[in-house]
Design a protein around this motif. Structure first.
Motif, PDB file in Angstrom:
ATOM      1  N   SER A  31      -4.482   2.575   4.965  1.00 24.83           N
ATOM      2  CA  SER A  31      -6.018   2.231   4.998  1.00 24.83           C
ATOM      3  C   SER A  31      -7.188   2.920   6.256  1.00 24.83           C
ATOM      4  N   SER A  87     -10.170   9.765 -11.259  1.00 19.99           N
ATOM      5  CA  SER A  87     -10.092   8.074 -11.708  1.00 19.99           C
ATOM      6  C   SER A  87     -10.791   7.688 -13.142  1.00 19.99           C
ATOM      7  N   LEU A  98       0.835  -0.415   0.276  1.00 23.04           N
ATOM      8  CA  LEU A  98      -0.111  -0.181   0.132  1.00 23.04           C
ATOM      9  C   LEU A  98       0.990   1.348   0.151  1.00 23.04           C
ATOM     10  N   THR A  99       0.282   2.306  -0.941  1.00 30.20           N
ATOM     11  CA  THR A  99       1.322   3.210  -1.182  1.00 30.20           C
ATOM     12  C   THR A  99       1.213   4.675   0.363  1.00 30.20           C
ATOM     13  N   TRP A 106      -1.208  -1.209  -4.310  1.00 29.15           N
ATOM     14  CA  TRP A 106      -2.456  -0.283  -3.982  1.00 29.15           C
ATOM     15  C   TRP A 106      -2.248   1.526  -3.899  1.00 29.15           C
ATOM     16  N   THR A 107      -2.649   1.595  -4.824  1.00 28.25           N
ATOM     17  CA  THR A 107      -2.343   3.521  -4.871  1.00 28.25           C
ATOM     18  C   THR A 107      -3.785   3.882  -4.358  1.00 28.25           C
ATOM     19  N   LEU A 108      -4.039   4.475  -3.656  1.00 32.86           N
ATOM     20  CA  LEU A 108      -5.089   5.285  -3.315  1.00 32.86           C
ATOM     21  C   LEU A 108      -5.337   6.618  -3.743  1.00 32.86           C
ATOM     22  N   TRP A 121      -9.224   2.664  -4.540  1.00 34.70           N
ATOM     23  CA  TRP A 121      -7.692   2.055  -4.716  1.00 34.70           C
ATOM     24  C   TRP A 121      -7.702   1.434  -5.714  1.00 34.70           C
ATOM     25  N   CYS A 133     -10.474   9.192  -1.620  1.00 30.08           N
ATOM     26  CA  CYS A 133     -10.978   9.428  -0.573  1.00 30.08           C
ATOM     27  C   CYS A 133     -12.009  10.338   0.269  1.00 30.08           C
ATOM     28  N   GLU A 158     -13.007   4.950   0.347  1.00 30.50           N
ATOM     29  CA  GLU A 158     -11.912   4.712  -0.373  1.00 30.50           C
ATOM     30  C   GLU A 158     -11.579   4.143  -1.702  1.00 30.50           C
TER      31      GLU A 158
END
Length: 243
Positions: A81, A125, A77-78, A105-107, A240, A110, A238
């Motif tokens: 969470s 997105s 994860l970047t 996993w790039t957020l 991802w 959020c 969130e």
């Protein structure tokens, strides 16, 4: 405790929404939507579909991990969470398509940072060309969401592939795979975002404010109701990406 990883490893208006979307004649829209025709053969082949038997499309974490043990990869994860615990992340990771096991996993969105707005979600997105995971927590602290084979965007009809699935924690992870009964995976417009459908019921939908939503059993995934009630109030979300 929520997940932390080091940097280097890193009612509600259901009836109104249903009526409006149903008026669009979903079958005709899907058959004519060029976006829906862009689903690749590779993604179709990698999709897991079940057509016979009771609840065969529902996969529990225990059943999946038993046949898919991975000793070399773990989720990266970047950032932290705020919704998922480390154990929950690992459970979801075990159910992702094999092609994503090495992806970070790039957020990308959020509600804590970007606010409660479907338009803002689309802005962050739609330019990405990768699979995504939307994780939600409602006012009952129920955690659920959807893995999307394709990025979230505004579309004329349903799009995506059979890799898409719904999930919820109750308390362990339950995954609802594609049944192959239809191809109503993802559909987005300025007023709502929908996952799964058939006979006027949507597996999961969110309104334009990302405040209210609903969940029903649908033909696409034969899923349970993801929240404690059919209609829910969203507390956190969130999104991802897997670039």
């Amino acid at each position: 405790m929520h997940a932390k990883f080091p940097w280097h490893r890193r009612k509600v208006r259901y009836s109104q929404v249903a009526s409006k979307l149903n008026d669009e004649n979903v079958s005709d829209v899907c058959s004519n939507d060029k976006d829906n025709q862009e689903v690749t053969t590779e993604r179709r082949k990698s999709s897991i579909c079940c057509t016979d038997g009771e609840n065969l499309n529902t996969v529990t974490t225990t059943q999946f991990v038993k046949d898919n043990t991975n000793d070399f990869n773990e989720p990266i994860l970047t950032e932290e969470s705020k919704i998922l615990s480390v154990d929950q992340i690992n459970q979801i990771f075990a159910n992702l398509p094999p092609r994503l096991t090495a992806s970070s996993w790039t957020l990308v969105y959020c509600t804590r940072h970007h606010g409660f707005s479907l338009r803002n979600l689309y802005r962050t997105s739609h330019l990405l060309d990768c699979s995504m995971l939307a994780v939600m927590c409602d006012s009952y602290n129920q955690v659920f969401g959807v893995f999307c084979s394709d990025p979230l965007r505004i579309s004329r009809g349903f799009y995506g592939s059979g890799e898409t699935f719904l999930f919820c924690f109750s308390p362990n992870l339950k995954v609802f795979k594609w049944t192959s009964n239809n191809s109503y995976f993802i559909k987005g417009n300025l007023e709502s975002l929908v996952f799964g459908g058939g006979s006027g019921h949507f597996g999961l939908w969110l309104d334009e404010d990302l405040c209210h939503g609903g969940s029903n059993t649908c033909e696409t995934f034969n899923n349970d109701i993801l929240s404690k009630t059919q209609d829910f109030i969203l507390k956190d979300l969130e999104l991802w990406a897997f670039p």
